[in-house]
Design a protein around this motif. Structure first.
Motif, PDB file in Angstrom:
ATOM      1  N   ALA A   1      -5.041  22.588   2.925  1.00  0.00           N
ATOM      2  CA  ALA A   1      -5.339  21.595   4.087  1.00  0.00           C
ATOM      3  C   ALA A   1      -3.812  21.618   5.362  1.00  0.00           C
ATOM      4  O   ALA A   1      -2.836  22.013   4.452  1.00  0.00           O
ATOM      5  N   THR A   2      -4.641  21.813   6.350  1.00  0.00           N
ATOM      6  CA  THR A   2      -2.954  21.309   7.585  1.00  0.00           C
ATOM      7  C   THR A   2      -2.763  20.170   7.257  1.00  0.00           C
ATOM      8  O   THR A   2      -1.341  19.468   7.599  1.00  0.00           O
ATOM      9  N   ARG A   3      -3.646  19.046   7.281  1.00  0.00           N
ATOM     10  CA  ARG A   3      -3.044  17.594   6.932  1.00  0.00           C
ATOM     11  C   ARG A   3      -3.848  16.782   5.531  1.00  0.00           C
ATOM     12  O   ARG A   3      -4.481  17.234   5.908  1.00  0.00           O
ATOM     13  N   VAL A   4      -2.902  16.591   5.005  1.00  0.00           N
ATOM     14  CA  VAL A   4      -3.119  14.887   3.784  1.00  0.00           C
ATOM     15  C   VAL A   4      -3.305  13.873   3.848  1.00  0.00           C
ATOM     16  O   VAL A   4      -1.974  13.881   4.097  1.00  0.00           O
ATOM     17  N   ALA A   5      -4.158  12.801   4.216  1.00  0.00           N
ATOM     18  CA  ALA A   5      -3.979  11.642   4.582  1.00  0.00           C
ATOM     19  C   ALA A   5      -4.520  10.442   3.366  1.00  0.00           C
ATOM     20  O   ALA A   5      -5.715  11.291   3.067  1.00  0.00           O
ATOM     21  N   VAL A   6      -3.595   9.985   2.206  1.00  0.00           N
ATOM     22  CA  VAL A   6      -4.048   9.659   1.841  1.00  0.00           C
ATOM     23  C   VAL A   6      -3.999   7.885   1.966  1.00  0.00           C
ATOM     24  O   VAL A   6      -3.490   7.161   2.135  1.00  0.00           O
ATOM     25  N   ALA A   7      -5.588   7.073   1.800  1.00  0.00           N
ATOM     26  CA  ALA A   7      -5.742   5.580   1.954  1.00  0.00           C
ATOM     27  C   ALA A   7      -6.345   4.783   0.506  1.00  0.00           C
ATOM     28  O   ALA A   7      -7.063   4.948  -0.101  1.00  0.00           O
ATOM     29  N   ILE A   8      -5.292   3.384   1.011  1.00  0.00           N
ATOM     30  CA  ILE A   8      -5.875   2.872  -0.751  1.00  0.00           C
ATOM     31  C   ILE A   8      -6.271   1.567   0.259  1.00  0.00           C
ATOM     32  O   ILE A   8      -5.830   0.731   0.927  1.00  0.00           O
ATOM     33  N   LEU A  15      -8.765   0.078   3.464  1.00  0.00           N
ATOM     34  CA  LEU A  15      -8.034   1.003   3.081  1.00  0.00           C
ATOM     35  C   LEU A  15      -6.795   1.216   4.641  1.00  0.00           C
ATOM     36  O   LEU A  15      -7.154   1.651   5.333  1.00  0.00           O
ATOM     37  N   HIS A  16      -5.545   1.109   3.653  1.00  0.00           N
ATOM     38  CA  HIS A  16      -4.895   1.337   4.853  1.00  0.00           C
ATOM     39  C   HIS A  16      -3.928   2.822   4.080  1.00  0.00           C
ATOM     40  O   HIS A  16      -3.514   3.399   3.413  1.00  0.00           O
ATOM     41  N   ALA A  17      -3.470   3.482   4.815  1.00  0.00           N
ATOM     42  CA  ALA A  17      -3.208   4.808   4.750  1.00  0.00           C
ATOM     43  C   ALA A  17      -1.879   5.029   4.835  1.00  0.00           C
ATOM     44  O   ALA A  17      -1.278   3.774   4.924  1.00  0.00           O
ATOM     45  N   GLU A  18      -1.012   5.803   4.055  1.00  0.00           N
ATOM     46  CA  GLU A  18       0.058   5.380   3.688  1.00  0.00           C
ATOM     47  C   GLU A  18       1.278   6.217   5.313  1.00  0.00           C
ATOM     48  O   GLU A  18       2.381   5.370   4.890  1.00  0.00           O
ATOM     49  N   GLU A  19       0.957   6.596   6.004  1.00  0.00           N
ATOM     50  CA  GLU A  19       0.856   6.572   7.200  1.00  0.00           C
ATOM     51  C   GLU A  19       1.243   5.729   7.982  1.00  0.00           C
ATOM     52  O   GLU A  19       0.524   5.474   8.115  1.00  0.00           O
ATOM     53  N   THR A  20       2.676   5.098   8.279  1.00  0.00           N
ATOM     54  CA  THR A  20       2.668   3.300   9.320  1.00  0.00           C
ATOM     55  C   THR A  20       2.043   4.014  11.066  1.00  0.00           C
ATOM     56  O   THR A  20       2.385   5.202  10.947  1.00  0.00           O
ATOM     57  N   GLY A  21       1.178   3.227  11.914  1.00  0.00           N
ATOM     58  CA  GLY A  21       0.568   3.767  12.690  1.00  0.00           C
ATOM     59  C   GLY A  21      -0.693   4.137  13.189  1.00  0.00           C
ATOM     60  O   GLY A  21      -1.659   3.979  13.896  1.00  0.00           O
ATOM     61  N   THR A  22      -1.338   4.904  11.640  1.00  0.00           N
ATOM     62  CA  THR A  22      -2.847   4.695  11.257  1.00  0.00           C
ATOM     63  C   THR A  22      -3.620   3.280  11.291  1.00  0.00           C
ATOM     64  O   THR A  22      -2.895   2.121  10.277  1.00  0.00           O
ATOM     65  N   VAL A  23      -4.504   3.596  11.477  1.00  0.00           N
ATOM     66  CA  VAL A  23      -5.624   1.697  11.744  1.00  0.00           C
ATOM     67  C   VAL A  23      -5.553   1.900  10.320  1.00  0.00           C
ATOM     68  O   VAL A  23      -6.315   2.313  10.106  1.00  0.00           O
ATOM     69  N   PRO A  24      -6.510   0.709   9.843  1.00  0.00           N
ATOM     70  CA  PRO A  24      -6.702   0.175   8.703  1.00  0.00           C
ATOM     71  C   PRO A  24      -8.206   0.787   9.581  1.00  0.00           C
ATOM     72  O   PRO A  24      -8.491   0.476  10.099  1.00  0.00           O
ATOM     73  N   LEU A  25      -8.731   1.015   7.504  1.00  0.00           N
ATOM     74  CA  LEU A  25     -10.325   1.836   8.079  1.00  0.00           C
ATOM     75  C   LEU A  25     -11.105  -0.037   7.233  1.00  0.00           C
ATOM     76  O   LEU A  25     -10.734   0.227   5.985  1.00  0.00           O
ATOM     77  N   GLY A  83      -9.986   3.618  -2.414  1.00  0.00           N
ATOM     78  CA  GLY A  83      -9.517   4.618  -1.264  1.00  0.00           C
ATOM     79  C   GLY A  83     -10.446   5.878  -0.951  1.00  0.00           C
ATOM     80  O   GLY A  83     -11.392   5.726  -1.327  1.00  0.00           O
ATOM     81  N   ALA A  84      -9.329   6.808  -0.257  1.00  0.00           N
ATOM     82  CA  ALA A  84     -10.740   8.089   0.116  1.00  0.00           C
ATOM     83  C   ALA A  84      -8.806   9.188   0.875  1.00  0.00           C
ATOM     84  O   ALA A  84      -7.900   8.461   1.416  1.00  0.00           O
ATOM     85  N   VAL A  85      -9.181   9.970   0.502  1.00  0.00           N
ATOM     86  CA  VAL A  85      -8.253  11.204   1.111  1.00  0.00           C
ATOM     87  C   VAL A  85      -8.976  12.337   1.605  1.00  0.00           C
ATOM     88  O   VAL A  85      -9.753  12.651   1.748  1.00  0.00           O
ATOM     89  N   GLY A 122      -1.112  -3.438 -12.054  1.00  0.00           N
ATOM     90  CA  GLY A 122      -0.275  -4.773 -11.138  1.00  0.00           C
ATOM     91  C   GLY A 122       0.967  -4.196 -10.576  1.00  0.00           C
ATOM     92  O   GLY A 122       1.615  -5.171 -10.852  1.00  0.00           O
ATOM     93  N   THR A 123       0.738  -3.420 -11.167  1.00  0.00           N
ATOM     94  CA  THR A 123       2.008  -3.067 -10.823  1.00  0.00           C
ATOM     95  C   THR A 123       2.794  -1.968  -9.346  1.00  0.00           C
ATOM     96  O   THR A 123       3.976  -1.749  -8.949  1.00  0.00           O
ATOM     97  N   GLY A 124       2.252  -2.933  -8.517  1.00  0.00           N
ATOM     98  CA  GLY A 124       2.808  -3.238  -6.850  1.00  0.00           C
ATOM     99  C   GLY A 124       1.958  -2.486  -6.135  1.00  0.00           C
ATOM    100  O   GLY A 124       1.048  -1.739  -6.675  1.00  0.00           O
ATOM    101  N   ASP A 125       2.478  -1.386  -5.112  1.00  0.00           N
ATOM    102  CA  ASP A 125       1.791  -0.792  -4.179  1.00  0.00           C
ATOM    103  C   ASP A 125       1.235   1.022  -4.661  1.00  0.00           C
ATOM    104  O   ASP A 125       2.097   1.338  -5.011  1.00  0.00           O
ATOM    105  N   PRO A 126       0.491   1.203  -4.827  1.00  0.00           N
ATOM    106  CA  PRO A 126      -0.243   2.060  -5.138  1.00  0.00           C
ATOM    107  C   PRO A 126       0.823   3.802  -4.153  1.00  0.00           C
ATOM    108  O   PRO A 126       0.488   4.894  -4.668  1.00  0.00           O
TER     109      PRO A 126
END
Length: 159
Positions: A1-8, A15-25, A83-85, A122-126
């Motif tokens: 893949a040319t790009r991978v986004a992980v959302a938790i 679901l929030h992607a690891e990149e700021t600026g991506t709208v939550p799903l 989550g989703a990849v 409960g280890t914080g932000d995965p």
């Protein structure tokens, strides 16, 4: 893949992607329901564009921002979407094959259960686990060492 986004999944049921600026799903959205309906990845390709165009603007925006061509669900043991990849276009001219989908489906099941375990601790932000460089395995004793360690406690070195 040319790009991978992980959302938790966050505490707000989105679901929030690891990149700021991506709208939550929203996990209640039609797109999230499509993603979570099965362990198989959701394929986003030209044949699905008519369906995609009927999604809410926020769902379409999430797909565009993540450049998703294939979305792998990360589901817990109860089937809930944790989550989703989102994988971007595959390198080269060809799309994702049935074999690619099968492998990613199996990986997604494992990733989902791992994520469920991390969230239960409960280890914080995965998402932090995706931000840190991976460690290395000692050739001599098999211990896993931090990425910045040059030598193992036993004197061994990285593989």
């Amino acid at each position: 893949a040319t790009r991978v986004a992980v959302a938790i999944a966050g505490h707000d049921d989105a679901l929030h992607a690891e990149e700021t600026g991506t709208v939550p799903l929203s996990r209640q959205s039609v797109l999230a329901q499509l993603i979570s309906s099965t362990d198989r990845p959701l394929v986003i390709e030209n044949s699905a564009l008519a369906l995609i165009s009927r999604l809410r603007d926020q769902d379409q925006q999430w797909l565009n921002q993540t450049e998703a061509r294939l979305v792998v669900p990360l589901r817990g043991s109860d089937g809930n979407l944790l989550g989703a990849v989102a994988l971007g276009p595959k390198r080269g001219e060809q799309g994702y094959s049935a074999g690619d989908s099968a492998i990613l489906s199996a990986a997604g099941v494992s990733w989902g259960l791992t994520l469920e375990r991390l969230l239960s601790l409960g280890t914080g932000d995965p998402l932090v686990m995706f931000a840190e460089p991976p460690g290395w395995e000692c050739v001599t004793c098999g211990r896993i060492m931090a990425s910045d360690a040059n030598e193992c406690q036993c004197g061994g070195v990285p593989l």
